[in-house]
Design a protein around this motif. Structure first.
Motif, PDB file in Angstrom:
ATOM      1  N   ILE A 196       0.871  -1.168   0.000  1.00  0.00           N
ATOM      2  CA  ILE A 196       0.000   0.000   0.000  1.00  0.00           C
ATOM      3  C   ILE A 196       0.909   1.218   0.000  1.00  0.00           C
ATOM      4  O   ILE A 196       2.104   1.125   0.289  1.00  0.00           O
ATOM      5  N   ILE A 197       0.335   2.367  -0.327  1.00  0.00           N
ATOM      6  CA  ILE A 197       1.102   3.607  -0.383  1.00  0.00           C
ATOM      7  C   ILE A 197       0.411   4.634   0.491  1.00  0.00           C
ATOM      8  O   ILE A 197      -0.802   4.835   0.379  1.00  0.00           O
ATOM      9  N   GLU A 198       1.152   5.272   1.366  1.00  0.00           N
ATOM     10  CA  GLU A 198       0.618   6.401   2.126  1.00  0.00           C
ATOM     11  C   GLU A 198       0.833   7.645   1.251  1.00  0.00           C
ATOM     12  O   GLU A 198       1.806   8.362   1.406  1.00  0.00           O
ATOM     13  N   HIS A 199      -0.100   7.870   0.324  1.00  0.00           N
ATOM     14  CA  HIS A 199       0.142   8.878  -0.714  1.00  0.00           C
ATOM     15  C   HIS A 199       0.010  10.300  -0.192  1.00  0.00           C
ATOM     16  O   HIS A 199       0.590  11.223  -0.756  1.00  0.00           O
ATOM     17  N   VAL A 200      -0.769  10.505   0.881  1.00  0.00           N
ATOM     18  CA  VAL A 200      -0.757  11.750   1.651  1.00  0.00           C
ATOM     19  C   VAL A 200      -0.754  11.324   3.103  1.00  0.00           C
ATOM     20  O   VAL A 200      -1.163  10.203   3.429  1.00  0.00           O
ATOM     21  N   PRO A 201      -0.292  12.187   4.017  1.00  0.00           N
ATOM     22  CA  PRO A 201      -0.202  11.761   5.417  1.00  0.00           C
ATOM     23  C   PRO A 201      -1.527  11.218   5.948  1.00  0.00           C
ATOM     24  O   PRO A 201      -2.561  11.879   5.887  1.00  0.00           O
ATOM     25  N   GLY A 202      -1.479   9.984   6.424  1.00  0.00           N
ATOM     26  CA  GLY A 202      -2.649   9.384   7.050  1.00  0.00           C
ATOM     27  C   GLY A 202      -3.634   8.736   6.097  1.00  0.00           C
ATOM     28  O   GLY A 202      -4.652   8.199   6.537  1.00  0.00           O
ATOM     29  N   ARG A 203      -3.365   8.747   4.781  1.00  0.00           N
ATOM     30  CA  ARG A 203      -4.301   8.153   3.815  1.00  0.00           C
ATOM     31  C   ARG A 203      -3.546   7.127   2.965  1.00  0.00           C
ATOM     32  O   ARG A 203      -2.480   7.429   2.407  1.00  0.00           O
ATOM     33  N   TYR A 204      -4.131   5.932   2.861  1.00  0.00           N
ATOM     34  CA  TYR A 204      -3.468   4.812   2.215  1.00  0.00           C
ATOM     35  C   TYR A 204      -4.242   4.380   0.969  1.00  0.00           C
ATOM     36  O   TYR A 204      -5.475   4.419   0.942  1.00  0.00           O
ATOM     37  N   THR A 205      -3.504   3.949  -0.036  1.00  0.00           N
ATOM     38  CA  THR A 205      -4.135   3.466  -1.261  1.00  0.00           C
ATOM     39  C   THR A 205      -3.290   2.346  -1.849  1.00  0.00           C
ATOM     40  O   THR A 205      -2.161   2.100  -1.422  1.00  0.00           O
ATOM     41  N   MET A 206      -3.848   1.651  -2.841  1.00  0.00           N
ATOM     42  CA  MET A 206      -3.102   0.641  -3.603  1.00  0.00           C
ATOM     43  C   MET A 206      -3.565   0.722  -5.046  1.00  0.00           C
ATOM     44  O   MET A 206      -4.697   1.145  -5.319  1.00  0.00           O
ATOM     45  N   HIS A 207      -2.693   0.343  -5.980  1.00  0.00           N
ATOM     46  CA  HIS A 207      -3.105   0.416  -7.371  1.00  0.00           C
ATOM     47  C   HIS A 207      -4.049  -0.742  -7.696  1.00  0.00           C
ATOM     48  O   HIS A 207      -4.182  -1.713  -6.930  1.00  0.00           O
ATOM     49  N   ASP A 208      -4.725  -0.636  -8.831  1.00  0.00           N
ATOM     50  CA  ASP A 208      -5.831  -1.537  -9.147  1.00  0.00           C
ATOM     51  C   ASP A 208      -5.405  -2.998  -9.235  1.00  0.00           C
ATOM     52  O   ASP A 208      -6.176  -3.899  -8.866  1.00  0.00           O
ATOM     53  N   LEU A 209      -4.197  -3.265  -9.740  1.00  0.00           N
ATOM     54  CA  LEU A 209      -3.778  -4.661  -9.872  1.00  0.00           C
ATOM     55  C   LEU A 209      -3.492  -5.283  -8.513  1.00  0.00           C
ATOM     56  O   LEU A 209      -3.796  -6.466  -8.290  1.00  0.00           O
ATOM     57  N   LEU A 210      -2.933  -4.504  -7.603  1.00  0.00           N
ATOM     58  CA  LEU A 210      -2.749  -5.022  -6.246  1.00  0.00           C
ATOM     59  C   LEU A 210      -4.100  -5.225  -5.563  1.00  0.00           C
ATOM     60  O   LEU A 210      -4.292  -6.184  -4.807  1.00  0.00           O
TER      61      LEU A 210
ATOM     62  N   ALA B  65     -16.249  18.401  10.952  1.00  0.00           N
ATOM     63  CA  ALA B  65     -17.184  17.657  10.099  1.00  0.00           C
ATOM     64  C   ALA B  65     -17.012  18.044   8.636  1.00  0.00           C
ATOM     65  O   ALA B  65     -16.987  17.179   7.743  1.00  0.00           O
ATOM     66  N   HIS B  66     -16.881  19.339   8.385  1.00  0.00           N
ATOM     67  CA  HIS B  66     -16.732  19.798   7.003  1.00  0.00           C
ATOM     68  C   HIS B  66     -15.416  19.307   6.403  1.00  0.00           C
ATOM     69  O   HIS B  66     -15.365  18.880   5.241  1.00  0.00           O
ATOM     70  N   ARG B  67     -14.337  19.337   7.184  1.00  0.00           N
ATOM     71  CA  ARG B  67     -13.045  18.841   6.693  1.00  0.00           C
ATOM     72  C   ARG B  67     -13.127  17.356   6.373  1.00  0.00           C
ATOM     73  O   ARG B  67     -12.609  16.892   5.347  1.00  0.00           O
ATOM     74  N   TRP B  68     -13.785  16.599   7.267  1.00  0.00           N
ATOM     75  CA  TRP B  68     -13.870  15.146   7.055  1.00  0.00           C
ATOM     76  C   TRP B  68     -14.670  14.846   5.799  1.00  0.00           C
ATOM     77  O   TRP B  68     -14.255  14.017   4.975  1.00  0.00           O
ATOM     78  N   LEU B  69     -15.801  15.500   5.612  1.00  0.00           N
ATOM     79  CA  LEU B  69     -16.598  15.268   4.413  1.00  0.00           C
ATOM     80  C   LEU B  69     -15.829  15.670   3.154  1.00  0.00           C
ATOM     81  O   LEU B  69     -15.916  14.991   2.120  1.00  0.00           O
ATOM     82  N   GLY B  70     -15.061  16.756   3.247  1.00  0.00           N
ATOM     83  CA  GLY B  70     -14.264  17.181   2.104  1.00  0.00           C
ATOM     84  C   GLY B  70     -13.206  16.162   1.733  1.00  0.00           C
ATOM     85  O   GLY B  70     -12.957  15.898   0.541  1.00  0.00           O
ATOM     86  N   ARG B  71     -12.556  15.579   2.736  1.00  0.00           N
ATOM     87  CA  ARG B  71     -11.516  14.582   2.461  1.00  0.00           C
ATOM     88  C   ARG B  71     -12.107  13.263   1.956  1.00  0.00           C
ATOM     89  O   ARG B  71     -11.495  12.567   1.148  1.00  0.00           O
ATOM     90  N   GLU B  72     -13.293  12.923   2.463  1.00  0.00           N
ATOM     91  CA  GLU B  72     -13.838  11.588   2.217  1.00  0.00           C
ATOM     92  C   GLU B  72     -14.915  11.546   1.146  1.00  0.00           C
ATOM     93  O   GLU B  72     -15.451  10.468   0.880  1.00  0.00           O
ATOM     94  N   HIS B  73     -15.244  12.668   0.500  1.00  0.00           N
ATOM     95  CA  HIS B  73     -16.465  12.642  -0.298  1.00  0.00           C
ATOM     96  C   HIS B  73     -16.380  11.675  -1.477  1.00  0.00           C
ATOM     97  O   HIS B  73     -17.374  11.038  -1.837  1.00  0.00           O
ATOM     98  N   ARG B  74     -15.187  11.508  -2.092  1.00  0.00           N
ATOM     99  CA  ARG B  74     -15.073  10.516  -3.171  1.00  0.00           C
ATOM    100  C   ARG B  74     -15.259   9.099  -2.621  1.00  0.00           C
ATOM    101  O   ARG B  74     -15.900   8.247  -3.249  1.00  0.00           O
ATOM    102  N   VAL B  75     -14.697   8.835  -1.438  1.00  0.00           N
ATOM    103  CA  VAL B  75     -14.858   7.525  -0.804  1.00  0.00           C
ATOM    104  C   VAL B  75     -16.327   7.271  -0.495  1.00  0.00           C
ATOM    105  O   VAL B  75     -16.859   6.177  -0.737  1.00  0.00           O
ATOM    106  N   LEU B  76     -17.014   8.299   0.038  1.00  0.00           N
ATOM    107  CA  LEU B  76     -18.413   8.140   0.429  1.00  0.00           C
ATOM    108  C   LEU B  76     -19.309   7.898  -0.780  1.00  0.00           C
ATOM    109  O   LEU B  76     -20.265   7.106  -0.708  1.00  0.00           O
ATOM    110  N   ILE B  77     -19.026   8.568  -1.886  1.00  0.00           N
ATOM    111  CA  ILE B  77     -19.795   8.323  -3.106  1.00  0.00           C
ATOM    112  C   ILE B  77     -19.618   6.867  -3.546  1.00  0.00           C
ATOM    113  O   ILE B  77     -20.577   6.176  -3.890  1.00  0.00           O
ATOM    114  N   ASN B  78     -18.379   6.377  -3.518  1.00  0.00           N
ATOM    115  CA  ASN B  78     -18.117   4.978  -3.861  1.00  0.00           C
ATOM    116  C   ASN B  78     -18.798   4.025  -2.880  1.00  0.00           C
ATOM    117  O   ASN B  78     -19.255   2.941  -3.254  1.00  0.00           O
ATOM    118  N   ALA B  79     -18.859   4.438  -1.602  1.00  0.00           N
ATOM    119  CA  ALA B  79     -19.487   3.590  -0.581  1.00  0.00           C
ATOM    120  C   ALA B  79     -20.978   3.423  -0.853  1.00  0.00           C
ATOM    121  O   ALA B  79     -21.542   2.340  -0.643  1.00  0.00           O
TER     122      ALA B  79
END
Length: 783
Positions: A425-439, A505-519
């Motif tokens: 996984i990659i910590e691409h910004v502090p505190g947020r982790y991701t992995m590429h699609d093949l992984l 709350a506003h900061r959290w929604l701003g950071r997570e809104h793409r994740v929440l849409i996918n959820a």
């Protein structure tokens, strides 16, 4: 010479070197001390008696300097040598001097190893990484002036091209290392063989340096020291490929300033960075332009240029991973008559599988490469990796990972750190982790292979619980007066995030809104229909106020489908209501009215007067756009009555201000101001003013010529909209403020307000920006 010196194991007649002569001098000093019954004379005492420097005396006794004849005679006499001994010692000293003058036999020819693997393809891209390695090899930032050996660690996920980069760069700089280039495959993550033992690697290096087996010491430590001794005066490039960990590398490192060591590894080798001062070079997925370059080189520039869009589809299907790109390119090159569109279609059909990226050769098999990294994980990290494959993406935080895995926050952090260290996984910004699609695909494969359906389903439910309960808390903090819903109960092993206030709350929604849409989409797809519409409910105000109206519409459409599929009437009412609001924002008023009419029917069927009131307020917006202000007022008055029946004080206060707005649009300013006054009094009693009511009051003040009071009301509304993150209505009120300044003759202030509104509308890509720009341009021409 006497027995005292002979017994020490060295006779004066045997002396042939400076070191042996120094040993005789040390024997004399010890004998002198024994005879006197005192400690040996120190260098300082000898310096005081002779007048020579301590450094010279240390050189004489250490064997580094041959004493001149006169000084040697003084020294041996001072140390108590008898006259006969002094003659023998003088002869020994002269023999050493003659030996040093004789011409030395030529040194044996040293082998120059040239072990770099062949380069079969030109390296695509990686310009910045090559430049960084060039800089490190030059020692541009060495604080110690190059006093120690230099080390670079190229790390990155499996298949990202670490070895390719290392070998390519090594060939580029080989001339800088005339004493040779060594290459050792440490097999840290080899699909077929175990990792190389450091002792084996040291022997390989000694072989390359031409050291005979019978000339090597017995222990690995002594052999490593011999390697360092041999390399001490040489300029050698050492490439240590595919290292498992720092302990495998450490015994192989030369200490010579003329040597450079390049290590590649799937792990970050933080021990080398911290202790040995190695420099880290992280290799990421290829940028799009470099990936195009790779395909063009492997397939031919003309073939790629003929289908540029398709080439980008292939790159996307390969997740910009060089190993995957080279495997797919190899297959495409074997079928030169096939269009690239056929290759892209194969990848599209196989999405969610690693089959297109596998082959008979393990070195060109993405699944085999990932497996090697996965099998080295601890049990906790391996389980976490499999769970992350089920996350909705695109990234997640440690609290979300804790909910997904069912672990505590303290329990999941070490697993995330291990996965990041292994570049899984990659910590691409502090505190947020991701992995590429093949992984991610590989993680899903492992979960399907090793975990039960129940385990995978429970993980998804925990994840959705995490986002639903955190998003619901954020929505209530963002708009405390909002009507509530009964959120589905969460699992006990879920860890929602704690949000202390509206800003958080506003900061959290701003950071997570793409994740929440996918959820929302994942919840609907996975059969968690209640989670789907309730998540959409929690997101509605944020998406609306932030101007994400296409996302707003898509989310509510998915929510409505989920509620209809599960025959959830409450969910249908809420999703239909907010789907209509999204249609209003996008200018689809007819569709909005159809949805609202249906939602109102459902509200009456299930006796939800407060929700019906909200639907009627939205209906009034569609009528307002048609300039049917009386119809809009009628729906607002009905909403006011419904809120009263439902004993919904905040809704009543809101709708009273909206009634005032429509009275103002109809020219009944006194009635409008009275409604706004009563609405604001009630709102203050309930805990705070509503910006929409302040905007309505400002409009009424403006129309009756009370410009100062209008400006004050508008500015307070703008402040509240900005604090809440409601960007569209902030812009709308800024337009009203500009209009008021213009009516008051303050053209400069008017343009300032309109420009601020225009900036927001442009950022939101709102069609109203075009008309406002004409107004601003016209005002500028008149100024």
């Amino acid at each position: 010479m006497g027995d005292d010196l002979t017994d020490a194991g060295l006779r004066a007649n045997d002396v042939t070197s400076t070191q042996q002569l120094a040993q005789i001098l040390r024997q004399l000093r010890r004998r002198d001390a024994r005879r006197r019954g005192e400690p040996e004379l120190t260098y300082r005492q000898l310096a005081a008696r002779t007048g020579w420097s301590i450094g010279l005396l240390a050189g004489y006794f250490g064997g580094d300097i041959l004493p001149p004849t006169d000084r040697f005679d003084v020294l041996v006499e001072l140390l108590g040598a008898a006259p006969g001994e002094r003659g023998v010692l003088a002869t020994a000293r002269d023999r050493v001097h003659e030996t040093r003058r004789r011409p030395r036999p030529p040194a044996p020819v040293r082998p120059v190893p040239r072990q770099l693997p062949a380069v079969s393809f030109r390296l695509a891209g990686r310009t910045a990484h090559l430049a960084e390695l060039h800089r490190l090899a030059r020692g541009d930032d060495e604080d110690d002036g190059g006093a120690t050996g230099r080390i670079a660690v190229v790390s990155g996920t499996a298949g990202v091209g670490k070895t390719t980069l290392a070998v390519h760069w090594a060939h580029l700089v080989a001339a800088r290392f005339p004493d040779g280039q060594l290459f050792v495959n440490l097999r840290g993550f080899d699909p077929e063989r175990p990792p190389a033992d450091p002792a084996e690697a040291v022997c390989d290096i000694l072989d390359a340096l031409g050291v005979a087996v019978d000339a090597r010491p017995g222990s690995t430590t002594a052999q490593a020291n011999l390697c360092r001794s041999i390399l001490a005066d040489r300029r050698v490039l050492l490439v240590l490929d595919n290292a498992r960990d720092a302990e495998q590398v450490r015994p192989l490192l030369p200490g010579a300033p003329g040597c450079f060591t390049l290590v590649t590894s799937r792990t970050q080798l933080t021990g080398l960075i911290a202790v040995e001062g190695a420099h880290r070079v992280i290799l990421d997925l290829m940028p799009l332009d470099e990936a195009r370059d790779l395909l063009a080189h492997r397939l031919g520039a003309q073939r790629v240029a003929a289908e540029p869009g398709v080439a980008d589809e292939i790159i996307d299907g390969c997740a910009r991973l060089p190993l995957a790109l080279t495997v797919v390119a190899a297959r495409a090159s074997a079928r030169p008559a096939f269009p690239l569109a056929a290759v892209a279609e194969e990848l599209h059909r196989a999405r969610g599988s690693l089959d297109p990226f596998t082959g008979s050769d393990a070195a060109a098999d993405a699944r085999a490469a990932f497996t090697c990294s996965y099998e080295h994980l601890t049990a906790a990290a391996a389980t976490t990796f499999r769970r992350l494959g089920g996350h909705c993406g695109p990234d997640l935080t440690a609290p979300a990972a804790a909910s997904l895995t069912g672990l505590s926050l303290a329990g999941v952090r070490p697993a995330l750190a291990e996965l990041a260290h292994a570049h899984l996984i990659i910590e691409h910004v502090p505190g947020r982790y991701t992995m590429h699609d093949l992984l991610r695909t590989f993680a899903v494969e492992q979960a399907q292979r090793l975990d039960t359906d129940h385990d995978r389903g429970a993980a998804v439910e925990r994840m959705l619980d995490h986002y639903l309960h955190t998003a619901y808390a954020a929505a209530v903090l963002m708009y405390p007066a909002r009507d509530r819903i009964a959120v589905t109960e969460r699992r006990a092993d879920t860890t929602p995030e704690r949000l202390p206030d509206r800003e958080a709350a506003h900061r959290w929604l701003g950071r997570e809104h793409r994740v929440l849409i996918n959820a929302v989409t994942q919840a609907a797809t996975a059969g968690f229909d209640t989670h789907a519409w309730q998540l959409a409910w929690a997101l509605s105000d944020f998406l609306d106020w932030s101007g994400y109206w296409h996302d707003f519409a898509a989310v509510q459409r998915a929510a409505l489908d989920a509620a209809e599929r599960s025959a959830d009437l409450v969910g249908q009412v809420h999703a239909g209501r907010y789907a209509a609001r999204a249609c209003i924002r996008l200018g689809r008023d007819d569709e909005a009215r159809t949805r609202l009419d249906h939602a109102i029917e459902l509200c009456q069927a299930i006796d939800e007067p407060a929700v019906e009131a909200g639907c009627r307020i939205n209906l009034s917006l569609t009528l307002e756009r048609d300039a049917d202000h009386r119809g809009a007022l009628a729906h607002s008055l009905r909403a006011l009555e419904l809120f009263r029946v439902a004993d919904h004080e905040s809704g009543y206060a809101l709708s009273l201000g909206i009634v005032g707005w429509y009275h103002a649009l109809l020219g009944d300013y006194d009635h409008a101001l009275d409604c706004c006054r009563r609405a604001l009094d009630l709102q203050r009693h309930l805990g705070g003013e509503m910006p929409s009511t302040l905007d309505s009051r400002g409009f009424a003040y403006h129309k009756v010529g009370r410009h100062a009071e209008a400006v004050a009301s508008y500015e307070r509304a703008i402040e509240l909209y900005r604090d809440a993150g409601n960007r569209y209505y902030e812009a709308d009120t800024l337009v009203h403020l500009g209009d008021c300044h213009c009516a008051a003759g303050a053209a400069g202030l008017a343009v300032q307000a309109w420009r601020r509104a225009l900036d927001i509308l442009d950022d939101l890509h709102h069609p109203a920006a075009a008309d406002l720009r004409l107004r601003v341009d016209g005002a500028d021409r008149l100024a």
